[in-house]
Design a protein around this motif. Structure first.
Motif, mmCIF file in Angstrom:
data_model
loop_
_atom_site.group_PDB
_atom_site.id
_atom_site.type_symbol
_atom_site.label_atom_id
_atom_site.label_comp_id
_atom_site.label_asym_id
_atom_site.label_seq_id
_atom_site.Cartn_x
_atom_site.Cartn_y
_atom_site.Cartn_z
ATOM 1 N N ALA A 68 0.864 -1.406 0.027
ATOM 2 C CA ALA A 68 0.052 0.082 -0.153
ATOM 3 C C ALA A 68 0.730 1.263 0.028
ATOM 4 N N LEU A 69 0.335 2.340 -0.751
ATOM 5 C CA LEU A 69 1.071 3.606 -0.697
ATOM 6 C C LEU A 69 0.222 4.445 -0.283
ATOM 7 N N ILE A 70 0.727 5.325 1.032
ATOM 8 C CA ILE A 70 -0.224 6.198 1.651
ATOM 9 C C ILE A 70 0.533 7.615 1.671
ATOM 10 N N THR A 71 -0.197 8.660 1.343
ATOM 11 C CA THR A 71 0.390 9.930 1.385
ATOM 12 C C THR A 71 -0.029 10.469 2.652
ATOM 13 N N GLY A 72 0.876 11.365 3.020
ATOM 14 C CA GLY A 72 0.592 12.144 4.343
ATOM 15 C C GLY A 72 0.538 11.186 5.619
ATOM 16 N N ALA A 73 1.641 10.262 5.627
ATOM 17 C CA ALA A 73 1.001 8.959 6.511
ATOM 18 C C ALA A 73 1.821 8.965 7.994
ATOM 19 N N THR A 74 2.408 10.130 8.312
ATOM 20 C CA THR A 74 2.980 10.015 9.586
ATOM 21 C C THR A 74 2.228 10.760 10.695
ATOM 22 N N LYS A 75 1.154 11.369 10.192
ATOM 23 C CA LYS A 75 0.219 12.178 11.264
ATOM 24 C C LYS A 75 -1.162 11.571 10.977
ATOM 25 N N GLY A 76 -2.033 12.073 12.232
ATOM 26 C CA GLY A 76 -3.500 12.083 12.005
ATOM 27 C C GLY A 76 -4.018 10.761 11.465
ATOM 28 N N GLN A 79 8.537 10.954 -7.808
ATOM 29 C CA GLN A 79 9.923 10.069 -7.643
ATOM 30 C C GLN A 79 9.391 9.052 -6.502
ATOM 31 N N PHE A 80 8.572 9.703 -5.722
ATOM 32 C CA PHE A 80 7.999 8.802 -4.290
ATOM 33 C C PHE A 80 7.480 7.597 -4.581
ATOM 34 N N ALA A 81 6.636 7.461 -6.136
ATOM 35 C CA ALA A 81 5.640 6.476 -6.643
ATOM 36 C C ALA A 81 6.788 5.638 -7.230
ATOM 37 N N GLU A 82 7.642 6.240 -8.081
ATOM 38 C CA GLU A 82 8.566 5.404 -8.772
ATOM 39 C C GLU A 82 9.462 4.447 -7.747
ATOM 40 N N GLY A 83 10.047 5.089 -6.752
ATOM 41 C CA GLY A 83 10.725 4.325 -5.658
ATOM 42 C C GLY A 83 9.871 3.352 -5.156
ATOM 43 N N ALA A 84 8.577 3.598 -4.725
ATOM 44 C CA ALA A 84 7.744 2.472 -4.244
ATOM 45 C C ALA A 84 7.363 1.479 -5.049
ATOM 46 N N ARG A 85 7.160 1.575 -6.205
ATOM 47 C CA ARG A 85 7.238 0.501 -7.259
ATOM 48 C C ARG A 85 8.369 -0.209 -7.459
ATOM 49 N N ASN A 98 -4.653 19.001 -2.089
ATOM 50 C CA ASN A 98 -6.096 18.159 -2.062
ATOM 51 C C ASN A 98 -6.397 17.408 -3.197
ATOM 52 N N LEU A 99 -5.860 17.738 -4.398
ATOM 53 C CA LEU A 99 -6.462 17.040 -5.578
ATOM 54 C C LEU A 99 -5.282 16.500 -6.436
ATOM 55 N N MET A 100 -4.365 17.332 -6.858
ATOM 56 C CA MET A 100 -3.359 16.767 -7.700
ATOM 57 C C MET A 100 -2.879 15.472 -7.360
ATOM 58 N N PRO A 101 -2.430 15.292 -5.970
ATOM 59 C CA PRO A 101 -1.651 13.854 -5.719
ATOM 60 C C PRO A 101 -2.724 12.530 -6.038
ATOM 61 N N ALA A 102 -3.930 12.781 -5.876
ATOM 62 C CA ALA A 102 -4.946 11.601 -6.137
ATOM 63 C C ALA A 102 -4.939 11.530 -7.779
ATOM 64 N N TYR A 103 -4.899 12.501 -8.543
ATOM 65 C CA TYR A 103 -4.977 12.468 -10.004
ATOM 66 C C TYR A 103 -3.622 11.804 -10.568
ATOM 67 N N GLU A 104 -2.446 12.378 -9.996
ATOM 68 C CA GLU A 104 -1.308 11.829 -10.481
ATOM 69 C C GLU A 104 -1.138 10.239 -10.169
ATOM 70 N N LEU A 105 -1.324 10.086 -9.072
ATOM 71 C CA LEU A 105 -1.162 8.666 -8.576
ATOM 72 C C LEU A 105 -1.904 7.667 -9.340
ATOM 73 N N TYR A 106 -3.254 8.211 -9.717
ATOM 74 C CA TYR A 106 -4.131 7.327 -10.352
ATOM 75 C C TYR A 106 -3.677 7.021 -11.744
ATOM 76 N N ARG A 107 -2.921 7.991 -12.470
ATOM 77 C CA ARG A 107 -2.475 7.729 -13.658
ATOM 78 C C ARG A 107 -1.072 7.062 -13.820
ATOM 79 N N PHE A 108 -0.373 7.242 -12.467
ATOM 80 C CA PHE A 108 1.007 6.451 -12.463
ATOM 81 C C PHE A 108 0.713 4.788 -12.313
ATOM 82 N N PHE A 109 -0.154 4.584 -11.446
ATOM 83 C CA PHE A 109 -0.411 3.142 -11.010
ATOM 84 C C PHE A 109 -1.733 2.546 -11.608
ATOM 85 N N GLY A 110 -2.774 3.258 -12.266
ATOM 86 C CA GLY A 110 -3.880 2.784 -12.537
ATOM 87 C C GLY A 110 -3.929 1.745 -13.762
#
Length: 234
Positions: free
Chosen positions: A4-12, A69-75, A111-123
């Motif tokens: 699983a890839l989780i953004t903003g994962a160190t808080k809340g 870059q984070f997404a590429e490293g995770a993959r 609030n919006l761009m990361p979901a769009y870009e990660l969807y296109r990267f991994f979809g």
């Protein structure tokens, strides 16, 4: 073992969600702008479950280049990412006519761009393997705008619309997409304010809902889930 890839994962909420997936034996990719926070949290997660792999990256998820870059490293480190939790978000208490210059772009990028870009990267990889689940953390402001948080409401409504579009694109391929819509939740958004945690949703409540949705049968999807305080919004 799934990853699983989780953004903003160190808080809340992100932190609670990462702990919940670690407990389930899911490998994790997490990012933060703070290297110390990442290192400390990685140690904590491995104490919870030493059997999982954890990839960390010092990256600002609101900057497209660093996010990818984070997404590429995770993959590269974990292989296929079959779960994405778009948790990164920013709340700003401001009416639109009072917004500081640049806030609109910053809110879009957070609030919006990361979901769009990660969807296109991994979809397309998810389609190719026929498995995947994307969770987008929206807000009750997605449904009912908060005038005192104007652009936050607009960007979260856009995220909900993006989520609905993603679901329609993915459903024929068996890829699940869920909009998680929290109400007043005890996160850093409330820092500096006196609040009663017993009158709020807790991050662990959101994490529990996500895990239970994730563990449903292959043929079931929760399109959206709204989780609000039992006594109403604060």
């Amino acid at each position: 073992m799934k990853s699983a890839l989780i953004t903003g994962a160190t808080k809340g909420m992100g932190r609670a969600i990462a702990i919940a997936f670690a407990t389930e034996g899911v490998n994790l990719a997490i990012n933060s702008r703070n290297a110390d926070d990442l290192a400390t949290f990685k140690t904590e997660l491995l104490q919870i479950n030493p059997a999982i792999k954890i990839f960390t990256a010092v990256a600002d998820g609101s900057k497209r280049e660093e996010l990818l870059q984070f997404a590429e490293g995770a993959r590269r480190e974990l292989g296929q990412i079959s779960i994405i939790v778009n948790n990164l978000g920013m709340y700003k208490y401001s009416k639109i006519l009072d917004d500081e210059q640049g806030l609109f772009g910053k809110m879009i990028d957070t609030n919006l761009m990361p979901a769009y870009e990660l969807y296109r990267f991994f979809g397309k990889e998810m389609i190719a393997t026929g498995r995947g689940h994307i969770f987008n953390i929206c807000s009750v402001a997605s449904l009912n705008p908060v005038v005192e948080a104007g652009i936050y409401s607009v960007t979260k409504a856009a995220l909900l619309s993006l989520t609905n579009t993603m679901r329609l694109e993915m459903q024929e391929h068996g890829i699940k997409v869920t909009a998680v819509i929290p109400g007043s939740t005890l996160t850093d958004s409330w820092k500096g304010q006196q609040v009663d945690k017993d009158l709020m949703v807790l991050p662990e409540d959101i994490a529990s809902a996500i895990i239970n949705i994730y563990k449903m049968s292959v043929g079931a999807n929760v399109d959206q889930i709204i989780i609000k305080p039992a006594k109403g919004q604060l």
